[in-house]
Design a protein around this motif. Structure first.
Motif, PDB file in Angstrom:
ATOM      1  N   LEU A  17       0.956  -1.209  -0.075  1.00  0.00           N
ATOM      2  CA  LEU A  17       0.092   0.176  -0.179  1.00  0.00           C
ATOM      3  C   LEU A  17       0.883   1.275   0.184  1.00  0.00           C
ATOM      4  O   LEU A  17       0.494   2.410  -0.602  1.00  0.00           O
ATOM      5  N   TYR A  18       1.886   1.187   0.724  1.00  0.00           N
ATOM      6  CA  TYR A  18       2.821   2.283   0.618  1.00  0.00           C
ATOM      7  C   TYR A  18       3.394   2.412  -0.636  1.00  0.00           C
ATOM      8  O   TYR A  18       3.575   3.867  -1.134  1.00  0.00           O
ATOM      9  N   PHE A  19       3.877   1.411  -1.290  1.00  0.00           N
ATOM     10  CA  PHE A  19       4.242   1.371  -2.572  1.00  0.00           C
ATOM     11  C   PHE A  19       3.288   2.022  -3.656  1.00  0.00           C
ATOM     12  O   PHE A  19       3.680   2.855  -4.572  1.00  0.00           O
ATOM     13  N   LEU A  20       1.988   1.691  -3.430  1.00  0.00           N
ATOM     14  CA  LEU A  20       0.847   2.254  -4.200  1.00  0.00           C
ATOM     15  C   LEU A  20       0.681   3.804  -4.177  1.00  0.00           C
ATOM     16  O   LEU A  20       0.620   4.512  -5.151  1.00  0.00           O
ATOM     17  N   ASP A  21       1.040   4.146  -2.948  1.00  0.00           N
ATOM     18  CA  ASP A  21       0.932   5.698  -2.823  1.00  0.00           C
ATOM     19  C   ASP A  21       1.854   6.337  -3.394  1.00  0.00           C
ATOM     20  O   ASP A  21       1.720   7.465  -4.334  1.00  0.00           O
ATOM     21  N   SER A  22       3.249   5.873  -3.593  1.00  0.00           N
ATOM     22  CA  SER A  22       4.264   6.650  -4.147  1.00  0.00           C
ATOM     23  C   SER A  22       4.620   6.210  -5.552  1.00  0.00           C
ATOM     24  O   SER A  22       5.596   6.874  -5.944  1.00  0.00           O
ATOM     25  N   CYS A  23       4.109   5.298  -6.169  1.00  0.00           N
ATOM     26  CA  CYS A  23       4.569   4.862  -7.409  1.00  0.00           C
ATOM     27  C   CYS A  23       4.200   5.368  -8.564  1.00  0.00           C
ATOM     28  O   CYS A  23       3.106   6.440  -8.393  1.00  0.00           O
TER      29      CYS A  23
END
Lengths: 156, 576
Positions: free
Chosen positions: B221-227
């Motif tokens: 989910l963190y990756f989804l935020d920043s990708c």
């Protein structure tokens, strides 16, 4: 198997193109366009491998030229880098400290060397000496040919 | 590399060449290389070639050994490694030959181990050979030393990329080994390089399982935020799939979905909206919590269409739970009916809403007319949209208007809560959701259309024949689920007067489940001029003999009539 090899400058001008599969002109132009945009857009310290449709693209930058190799997905990418490097070494040996101008003015020699090294998408000859000897031989034949003409002109 | 006939002809030649090349290794290495390539192609294309050339394995091993052991050969070598091109080709051929053959694998094991340990990895060349070796080790039947770990920790981007790719291949076969590297892979998600991020994302999804779902999901989910946007769609679908398979609890699942919707809402695929709605319907106890959270999310942001669609659907369904303020999981918020209607009306007029979203909002408002008490306001809103430019909205509004005026008695029945949907096919939920407000009114509209003409279906069974009313059953099997029997009843009237207000009811024993779909009409015309059909779906999970009690009520010549019957003699193929 390699599908194509492209060389282009930092400004996107195509210097060499070699295709190992039959493609129409439109498709070739499209591939060239896609490759130049993709490769030139890459950041300097990123990985040298890309994915494009079902092919892997291996690229390396040497001074102002980008060497771009399109291979099938089972190929070894690291070896692809070696193939590019070997070709550059061959050019270097032949032209002596090769630069982009050499390739621009003697592009047919560059193609000859490439054809001695790679054939139909596979490596043909791995020995640098053999390749160099072949090119030197063909150069000598060319010179003899030119000399003959000159003699004929002089003596009618 | 040439046609199959040419290859067959050359096969003998190539064998001879290989044997001679042994002695004249240096001179004929060019020929050796091309012959190895030819062999590889042949073996890839044809399995009998494979068997034929297996016996060459010892020779190949010897050639490879010579290559490694032999001294310095300036023309063939690259930074101290003699002829890496040939080495790699031989390794690849060995891989193909040894793939499912134990003997060849045995013969190769030593040389592979030797190559792996002796090759210097400071240069790219060494790494290239090592990569090929690792791939070969993984493919042949031997214990893999999993040298890949060394690759993964390397700082060079190319090596990392190659390591991630090979891990992706192993993850199908040797899941546990790859789990060990999970933390490194998760770190790769944060790498700046796009290709590495993509590989790491694919690998992370492959590694998710019941144990590590919570931790992995946090990272993802963190990756989804920043990708980058190009990843968001794939990542969102991956997250949904993983959440569906391994969710530890319903509440966690809904929280995760909410998080994805709020962060990457506009990149979510279109088919996820119906899937989510179905999921929410099925988790009955979470309805109040879900609708509350969705409402709060809607107050913050109405630009992400999938989120808005799901939220408006839920508010339409469970608006009464929202207003009553009952929610065990979280602090209940105080919301009035007017506030909810304000939000939904806001959606209708906002420029950010697509036509589909507007349709959802209008249907939701309509559904609230049976759950809220401020019916007048809803009536006003619906009538305004009766003259909307958007044809879809206009049609909906007109039909809902008709529902208020002429068919007010049917309104509660039509707009009641949706039943739990079984996941039959991908079309199932979508149909029900999208047409929820629509087919109902259009069924109402057809009340005055000429009834269905006498169908020539095969009459499998006559259930009842009494007082001029005949009920016939026809059977078929529902496609995705063989336990569901679909029975269509045909009611025909042989008296001289129409039977009006015709209602068909059915009851089945406790081991079955019954679902009655809406009838084609309420009037059975006289003198067999037409039939009324209605579809019954019976779930027969225990494969028992089907029994049914049916009750019919109708009005004939002004007086109400009621009829009961029990049907026991269903043909065996309808329930077996």
């Amino acid at each position: 198997m390699m599908r194509f090899l492209l060389l282009f400058s930092r400004q996107g001008k195509l210097r060499l193109q070699k295709w190992y599969t039959p493609l129409s002109e439109r498709e070739k132009k499209k591939i060239i366009r896609d490759m130049t945009t993709m490769v030139l857009a890459r950041q300097p310290r990123t990985c040298n491998f890309l994915h494009w449709k079902d092919l892997k693209i291996i690229y390396k930058r040497y001074a102002s030229l980008y060497f771009c190799l399109g291979v099938e997905s089972e190929e070894n990418e690291l070896l692809g880098l070696e193939v590019i490097h070997r070709y550059v070494e061959l050019l270097d040996k032949y032209f002596g400290n090769v630069c982009e101008l050499d390739i621009i003015f003697n592009f047919e020699k560059a193609y000859f060397i490439l054809d001695e090294f790679l054939m139909s998408g596979e490596i043909q000859e791995t020995s640098k000496q053999t390749i160099n000897r072949c090119i030197e031989n063909s150069d000598m034949l060319q010179e003899d040919y030119n000399n003959e003409w000159y003699e004929v002109e002089l003596f009618g | 590399m040439g046609s199959s006939e040419m290859c067959r002809d050359l096969a003998g030649e190539v064998e001879k060449l290989l044997k001679t090349s042994n002695s004249y290794l240096r001179k004929k290495v060019g020929v050796l290389h091309t012959s190895v390539v030819l062999l590889t192609e042949m073996c890839e294309r044809s399995p009998d070639m494979l068997a034929h050339f297996r016996k060459l394995v010892p020779q190949l091993v010897r050639i490879l050994k010579n290559l490694i052991m032999s001294g310095y050969s300036p023309e063939h070598d690259v930074s101290g490694i003699s002829d890496p091109f040939l080495q790699v080709r031989i390794l690849r051929l060995l891989r193909i030959l040894g793939k499912s053959d134990d003997d060849s694998s045995e013969a190769m094991n030593d040389i592979l181990a030797q190559v792996a340990t002796n090759t210097e990895t400071s240069k790219n060349v060494g790494n290239a050979i090592l990569y090929e070796t690792v791939l070969t080790i993984m493919d042949i039947k031997s214990e893999s030393g999993l040298r890949v770990s060394r690759f993964l920790l390397n700082n060079d981007k190319n090596i990392r990329y190659v390591a991630l790719t090979s891990l992706l291949k192993t993850v199908q076969t040797d899941h546990n080994a790859v789990q060990r590297h999970r933390s490194t892979i998760v770190d790769c998600l944060k790498d700046l390089d796009v290709s590495i991020k993509r590989r790491a994302m694919e690998l992370s999804f492959a590694l998710v399982n019941g144990n590590n779902i919570r931790g992995m999901m946090k990272e993802l989910l963190y990756f989804l935020d920043s990708c980058d946007p190009e990843f968001k769609a794939d990542c969102a679908s991956g997250v949904f799939l993983a959440a569906e398979k391994y969710a530890p609890s319903k509440r966690w699942h809904i929280d995760t979905i909410m998080r994805v919707l709020t962060t990457a809402g506009s990149y979510v695929r279109d088919d996820s909206v119906p899937n989510l709605i179905q999921l929410i319907t099925n988790s009955v106890e979470m309805h109040a919590y879900t609708v509350q959270r969705l409402y709060k999310a809607l107050l913050d942001d109405i630009s992400q269409q999938p989120l808005v669609q799901v939220a408006s659907w839920c508010i339409g369904e469970y608006g009464d739970l929202l207003v009553s303020g009952q929610c065990e999981e979280e602090e209940p918020i105080q919301v009035t009916e007017d506030e909810v209607l304000d939000v939904l009306e806001g959606l209708l007029v906002s420029n950010l809403s697509t036509p589909v979203t507007r349709g959802y909002a209008l249907t939701a408002i309509m559904k609230l007319s049976t759950r809220f008490s401020s019916v007048n306001r809803i009536k006003k809103v619906v009538s305004i949209y009766g003259s909307s430019i958007d044809v879809e909205l206009q049609q909906r509004a007109v039909e809902y208007n008709a529902l208020f005026k002429k068919y007010d008695h049917m309104r509660p029945a039509l707009l009641e809560r949706m039943p739990i949907m079984e996941k039959t096919s991908t079309n199932g939920p979508t149909e029900i959701v999208q047409t929820n407000g629509e087919t109902e009114p259009s069924v109402v509209e057809t009340k005055h259309l000429p009834p269905v003409t006498q169908s020539t279906n095969q009459v499998d069974q006559t259930a009842l024949k009494n007082n001029g009313l005949k009920i016939d059953f026809t059977f078929e099997r529902a496609n995705p689920n063989p336990n569901v029997a679909v029975i269509t009843i045909h009611a025909s009237n042989l008296t001289e007067a129409d039977m009006t207000d015709f209602v068909f009811q059915a009851a089945v024993p406790k081991t079955f489940q019954l679902q009655l779909l809406s009838p084609s009409s309420n009037v059975v015309p006289a003198l067999n001029q037409g039939t009324v059909t209605q579809v019954i779906r019976v779930l027969n999970s225990q494969k028992q003999q089907l029994r049914m009690r049916i009750k019919l009520t109708y009005t004939l010549k002004g007086s109400p009539v009621q009829d009961l019957a029990e049907v026991n003699n269903f043909p065996p193929q309808s329930w077996q």
